[in-house]
Design an enzyme around this catalytic site. Structure first.
Site, PDB file in Angstrom:
ATOM      1  CD  GLU A 130       4.720  17.632  -9.561  1.00  0.00           C
ATOM      2  OE1 GLU A 130       3.940  16.771  -9.122  1.00  0.00           O
ATOM      3  OE2 GLU A 130       5.748  17.373 -10.224  1.00  0.00           O
ATOM      4  CE  LYS A 183       0.541  13.659 -11.537  1.00  0.00           C
ATOM      5  NZ  LYS A 183       1.890  13.435 -10.974  1.00  0.00           N
ATOM      6  CB  CYS A 222       4.682  15.182 -12.845  1.00  0.00           C
ATOM      7  SG  CYS A 222       6.123  14.120 -12.579  1.00  0.00           S
TER       8      CYS A 222
END
Length: 504
Positions: free
Chosen positions: A254, A324, A376
């Protein structure tokens, strides 16, 4: 039992659940801890709310203690304030088991709890997964990944396994108090045996094997967003990737590229050319900004071989990317930010004003490999992951930066959650992180290879992509919802029948 000692027992039994999850993974602890709590629900004063809340306070207070590491180390708050925030968070999360316990004791006699409590627990955990953006961490089903119940994950998912665990513990708590030991052993034996049988069945089929490499930069959190560190960090990832170009796919974690995508275009075009020349593709996390609207996204992009539909190369603004969707509160967006941001550095962290991507997005395509991404925290949301896994998805890709959590057990729990998604979807999961735990997970949820934490390096392995859908991916939670509706309806009918008999 005196109220004080009962309260201590509930707190300790809740806290002991920590040992059922990674990195300890002592799965029988779940059954002992929950059985003790349910027995206390039976013997404590009328309202079950405080019983569930005390158990939940111990459960989350010990289980997510790693949150305090990020608050204390990066939040800029005095210790009193950081501890206060942790107490507030754990007190909030404890409301969900408290709700399940309260409704069960308020509405049903103990004999019917094995039918009622699993339904209320399932509902309260569903609420926890989306209210205030959701925090479905430490759901009890995760503790059973290495137990005989592991085979149930691709059938009813982690949420269904949680309901099964609650049913077994409720039977154990109530029936053993009435000395009905044989039915308890029989129900447990049937559940465990069927889980073992299911674990030996392959719900998805092997498609093709790929050579995949992942890079772990181990960049200190304190320097990741310092402008003068941009080029050294980017060069570190290129250096670590140079020996890996013979792989079909290379994964960076990430936000591995710490420069805004528009400003990193020259670097990306050169990286794309190098990767394409070697016949590989690189997937990396990067932040992108629209300078006109000031919108900012936490993205995954692909460079190198077979990227876009036109010429197979990276282009700024191209469609072969992922933004995301499920943002981390405080870390990636700040609720009531006009009020909170001035209060403390915790509420004004770098890169904490992201925009959401769509809930469903096309799979990334890298060197012909179809990847369902999760960045994540997103890997904890089974419904979102499932929505992006299709019949022709080869594998799940999750990237993260767990440097926020130091040497705590947070990263190990995060890896455990990724294992559950692999088992549920019947897909291998490749997990690349900044400082660990970078790991390969097979389609049954087993870790096949991993890098040590807090070390800079890379890891390569063969990954067999799978095709098809597991029962859980196909039907989601609906079969379990149907069973629990039948269960709670039966409990309500029996309760009315019992009251009618007593009235007569």
């Amino acid at each position: 039992m005196k109220p004080f000692f009962s309260a201590v027992l509930l707190l300790l039994s809740g806290a002991s659940l920590t040992f059922a999850f990674a990195p300890f993974a002592i799965w029988p602890v779940t059954f002992f801890a929950l059985t003790i709590a349910i027995r206390q629900l039976h013997v404590r004063p009328p309202s079950g709310f405080m019983t569930g809340w005390l158990f939940g306070l111990g459960w989350f207070g010990a289980g997510i203690s790693w949150v305090h590491v990020s608050i204390a180390d990066f939040g800029g708050l005095p210790i009193v304030a950081s501890v206060g925030l942790m107490v507030l968070l754990c007190s909030y999360l404890a409301l969900y088991p408290a709700l399940a316990f309260y409704l069960t004791k308020r509405l049903f006699t103990p004999a019917l709890w094995p039918l009622a409590l699993p339904a209320f627990w399932f509902t309260s955990e569903w609420l926890r997964s989306w209210m205030l953006s959701g925090f479905p961490w430490l759901s009890v089903g995760y503790s059973q990944l290495d137990s005989p119940m592991a085979g149930w994950f691709p059938v009813i998912g982690e949420t269904g396994v949680s309901a099964l665990v609650i049913m077994l513990c409720t039977c154990a708590a109530i029936w053993t108090m009435r000395r009905r030991y044989l039915p308890v052993l029989l129900v447990m034996a049937i559940t465990f045996a069927s889980g073992w049988v299911l674990h030996n069945y392959r719900w998805t089929t092997a498609h093709k094997t790929y050579q995949v490499a992942m890079v772990q930069g181990n960049i200190e959190q304190s320097i990741r967003w310092e402008p003068e560190q941009d080029l050294p960090i980017m060069n570190t990832y290129r250096r670590l990737s140079a020996p890996l170009m013979s792989n079909d796919l290379i994964i960076w974690p990430e936000a591995a590229i710490p420069k805004l995508e528009y400003l990193a275009r020259d670097y990306l075009y050169q990286l794309d050319a190098d990767a394409a020349e070697q016949g590989t593709a690189i997937v990396s996390g990067i932040v992108n900004m629209n300078f006109e609207s000031q919108d900012i996204w936490n993205n995954l992009i692909v460079v190198g071989q077979k990227v876009d539909g036109d010429d197979g190369h990276y282009r700024y603004g191209g469609t072969n990317r992922y933004a995301k969707h499920h943002l981390l509160p405080v870390g990636e967006f700040v609720p009531f930010e006009d009020i909170l941001r001035p209060l403390a550095p915790l509420f004004d962290l770098p890169m904490s004003s992201f925009n959401r991507g769509e809930f469903m997005q096309p799979n990334l395509v890298a060197n012909g490999i179809r990847l369902a991404p999760a960045i994540c925290f997103e890997i904890a949301f089974a419904r979102q992951v499932a929505a992006n896994v299709h019949r022709n998805t080869d594998m799940i890709l999750t990237v993260s930066n767990d440097a926020w959590f130091g040497h705590s057990h947070g990263p190990a729990q995060h890896l455990e959650i990724a294992r559950a998604r692999a088992a549920e979807m019947g897909r291998p999961v490749i997990r690349a992180t900044n400082n660990g735990i970078t790991a390969f997970i097979d389609a049954r949820g087993e870790v096949t290879a991993r890098l040590l934490q807090f070390e800079q390096g890379s890891i390569s392995a063969s990954v067999t992509g799978t095709r098809g859908l597991t029962p859980y991916r196909y039907a989601a939670d609906w079969p379990m919802i149907g069973l629990l509706l039948i269960s709670i309806s039966l409990a309500a009918w029996l309760q009315r029948q019992a009251r009618g008999t007593r009235a007569a």
